[in-house]
Design a protein around this motif. Structure first.
Motif: not given
Length: 253
Positions: A30, A72, A78
């Motif tokens: 992420f 993100t 994230m």
């Protein structure tokens, strides 16, 4: 010869219905893009056959859980927007009431969450986290109206004890314990309502930079091979039965 045929017949019956299970492991990052705030994020895996949907959740410990946006940041990971605007999966202190931030992973199928990695953390190499899995057999439809403290009475289970996710180091994968499999996983900062660990007195905060998980794939035995083995076993057993009947008739004569 008789024992060999019996063995073949038994093997045929076993292989005709066998469904071997194999595990496939996946890693998702992420950490590579800026998505902007969204109601949910979607990631494809397993060559695009399956997808992961991520939702943001927040709420004070004694009030109902509410949905939050999730996003993100390239190079940071994230998170969900927090009360103080730090945009971390976090636990804010607002007028003395904890506001817990977590993300809900919906993998679309049963998986084993193997590890998670945090970044951009408030406490460097000494973070705290909570990990839960939905283990009820009933479909998970909504968390609306639930509180954090009621999750364990509504199908969720701890993935590891209260001390499992203390001292989570930034940038180092943290293994998930408990041996659970689930379609739905909750990952976030340490939440004191799930246990009485005193570490819950701190303000934790971090972004998630990646996860590792495993799926269990069932692969069926090809039908032609299974059918051939099955028929061979039946033929062998039939031949042995007829031979025994003929021998018994000769002995009687």
């Amino acid at each position: 010869m008789k024992n060999i045929l019996k063995g073949l017949a038994a093997a045929a019956l076993v292989f005709a219905v066998a469904t071997p299970v194999s595990a496939a492991s996946f890693d998702l990052s992420f950490n590579t893009q800026n998505t902007g705030a969204r109601n949910s994020l979607t990631y494809n895996y397993n060559d695009g056959l399956d997808s992961l949907t991520v939702y943001g959740l927040s709420g004070r410990n004694n009030q109902t859980i509410s949905g939050n946006t999730v996003q993100t940041w390239a190079g940071y990971g994230m998170g969900t927007p927090t009360q103080n605007g730090s945009h971390r999966v976090s636990n804010d202190s607002v007028r003395g009431q904890r506001v817990y931030q977590m993300v809900l992973f919906d993998f679309g199928r049963e998986v084993s969450l193997d590890s998670f990695t945090v970044g951009d953390s408030a406490w460097g190499n000494n973070n705290w986290a909570s990990v839960l899995a939905y283990t009820d057999t009933a479909p998970l439809t909504t968390l609306s109206g639930l509180t954090w403290s009621s999750l364990l009475q509504n199908g969720f289970s701890h993935a590891g004890d209260a001390n499992t996710y203390t001292g989570v180091a930034e940038g180092t994968p943290k293994l998930v314990e408990g041996g659970l499999t689930s379609q739905y996983w909750l990952v976030g900062v340490y939440n004191a309502v799930f246990s009485d660990n005193p570490l819950g007195t701190y303000n934790e905060g971090f972004k998630l930079t990646g996860i590792s998980f495993s799926t269990m794939d069932v692969s069926e035995v090809p039908l032609p091979a299974a059918a051939w083995l099955f028929l061979t076993g039946l033929a062998g057993m039939s031949w042995m039965k007829k031979r025994k009947q003929k021998r018994d008739q000769l002995q009687a004569a």
